[in-house]
Design a protein around this motif. Structure first.
Motif, mmCIF file in Angstrom:
data_model
loop_
_atom_site.group_PDB
_atom_site.id
_atom_site.type_symbol
_atom_site.label_atom_id
_atom_site.label_comp_id
_atom_site.label_asym_id
_atom_site.label_seq_id
_atom_site.Cartn_x
_atom_site.Cartn_y
_atom_site.Cartn_z
ATOM 1 N N ILE A 274 -56.717 64.723 22.461
ATOM 2 C CA ILE A 274 -55.809 64.404 23.667
ATOM 3 C C ILE A 274 -56.520 64.287 24.798
ATOM 4 O O ILE A 274 -56.444 63.220 25.608
ATOM 5 N N ALA A 275 -57.408 65.244 25.089
ATOM 6 C CA ALA A 275 -58.296 65.056 26.324
ATOM 7 C C ALA A 275 -59.296 64.084 26.368
ATOM 8 O O ALA A 275 -59.425 63.253 27.231
ATOM 9 N N LYS A 276 -59.826 63.741 25.324
ATOM 10 C CA LYS A 276 -60.895 62.580 25.244
ATOM 11 C C LYS A 276 -60.121 61.201 25.317
ATOM 12 O O LYS A 276 -60.599 60.339 25.786
ATOM 13 N N ALA A 277 -59.172 61.129 24.476
ATOM 14 C CA ALA A 277 -58.223 59.955 24.356
ATOM 15 C C ALA A 277 -57.561 59.565 25.949
ATOM 16 O O ALA A 277 -57.890 58.392 26.381
ATOM 17 N N SER A 278 -57.572 60.634 26.556
ATOM 18 C CA SER A 278 -56.736 60.413 28.107
ATOM 19 C C SER A 278 -57.928 59.850 28.906
ATOM 20 O O SER A 278 -57.825 58.938 29.777
ATOM 21 N N ALA A 279 -59.153 60.631 28.554
ATOM 22 C CA ALA A 279 -60.675 60.244 29.393
ATOM 23 C C ALA A 279 -60.895 58.573 29.149
ATOM 24 O O ALA A 279 -60.978 58.015 29.926
#
Length: 360
Positions: A274-279
């Motif tokens: 989720i963090a990487k997708a958000s970035a």
């Protein structure tokens, strides 16, 4: 006059000190049963020769994904406990960064036949996969303790201690996510809870369900639920997302909805995703992104702002207590003394307090 006052206060202080000393004179030197506490506190002379009879205890700790860093503080906790009781602790597990139950069971099948092993501590993420291990350990006279993930149906469950966090703790993150939306003035949009139900991890499924229910309740109590679309899949155990490429899966999910304002991941696989997708999508700081497990990737994402908050399960305790539990079971006959390690919500503001003394 000043000196007289000082002397008077000094006399009062001495009087109070004497009273305190008298109050502490009721020492309890022996148990009601007649034995001394000093003798009773000693280790049993046969404890070090339990099972392997080699003069020391050896415990094996086996996890399903030693390669992702989450279990590092668990291994530290187990080592600390081993040092305290003078036991050797073998730190074992699947080398994979993601859940690899097959490899974990392969290791367990070797360990349970090892004559030098006096106790086994294992994670049990896949329900029904560990009964043969428990059966073989019992046949060989080796006590077992489970940690981290909980299988309520495991063979001899009522006789096996468990150390871990109840999945309902994910509700803390769900509530925080809903409050985050309201605090930021976000009035509508989609909240998604991606996961992989195909992995058969009931612990993660229950976390997602608990977070989903908390999001719905918090928004509903605030009279705002109707403006949001909260999606945790058809069974509320997660929107099925490819575990082999979770980042791409989450990116696709976000893009397909077009109005993502919040997301929750139930484990150490989908929380960093989720963090990487958000970035990647330029959504850092624009959505309320929460997750589970404080591994290195999650800590970095909190510092960067790609994650808003993450639930930690106190993994140091999940290593420390099972070792102590097996020791107590061998030396004192105490079994099935479970420990709920509870939860802590860590945010960007508090992440600096995490990692002290090697505990994530």
């Amino acid at each position: 006059m000043s000196r007289l006052v000082s002397l008077t206060f000094g006399a009062i202080a001495l009087s109070l000190g004497a009273t305190d000393a008298c109050a502490q004179s009721g020492n309890v030197g022996a148990a009601v049963g007649g034995y001394s506490f000093e003798d009773a506190a000693k280790e049993h002379p046969d404890t070090k020769n339990f099972h392997s009879a080699d003069g020391h205890l050896t415990f094996a700790v086996v996890t399903q994904s030693a390669g992702n860093g989450f279990f590092d503080p668990l291994y530290v906790g187990a080592t600390v406990a081993g040092n305290i009781i003078g036991a050797e602790v073998l730190l074992l597990g699947s080398e994979a960064p993601n859940q690899d139950v097959a490899r974990e069971i392969e290791i367990l099948n070797q360990i349970v036949q090892d004559p030098t092993i006096d106790g086994i501590i294992m994670t049990t993420p896949q329900v029904g996969a560990y009964d043969d291990i428990v059966r073989a350990a019992a046949a060989n006279g080796i006590p077992v303790a489970t940690t981290n993930s909980f299988d309520g149906t495991i063979l001899n469950r009522s006789s096996i201690s468990h150390t871990g966090q109840d999945a309902s703790a994910a509700a803390i993150a769900g509530e925080a996510l809903a409050k985050c939306l309201m605090e930021r003035g976000i009035e509508s949009g989609s909240i998604v809870l991606p996961s992989s139900t195909a992995q058969g991890n009931i612990e993660v499924n229950d976390r997602v369900t608990s977070a989903f229910n908390a999001i719905v309740k918090t928004l509903n109590d605030a009279g705002k639920l109707g403006a949001f679309k909260v999606d945790a899949g058809p069974q509320n155990t997660g929107i099925d997302t490819n575990p082999n490429d979770p980042v791409a899966g989450v990116v696709t999910l976000f893009e397909s909805r077009g109005d993502i304002v919040g997301a929750f991941g139930g484990d150490a696989l989908f929380t960093p995703a989720i963090a990487k997708a958000s970035a990647q999508l330029g959504m850092t700081g624009k959505i309320c992104a929460y997750g589970f497990d404080l591994g290195p990737a999650q800590l970095d994402a909190l510092r960067s702002g790609d994650l808003t908050g993450v639930i930690g399960q106190q993994p140091f305790l999940q290593g420390f207590w099972p070792v102590m539990q097996l020791y107590l079971q061998i030396d004192r006959g105490i079994s099935a003394a479970n420990l709920d390690t509870r939860a802590q919500l860590v945010t960007r503001e508090t992440v600096g307090n995490i990692g002290k003394r090697y505990e994530n």
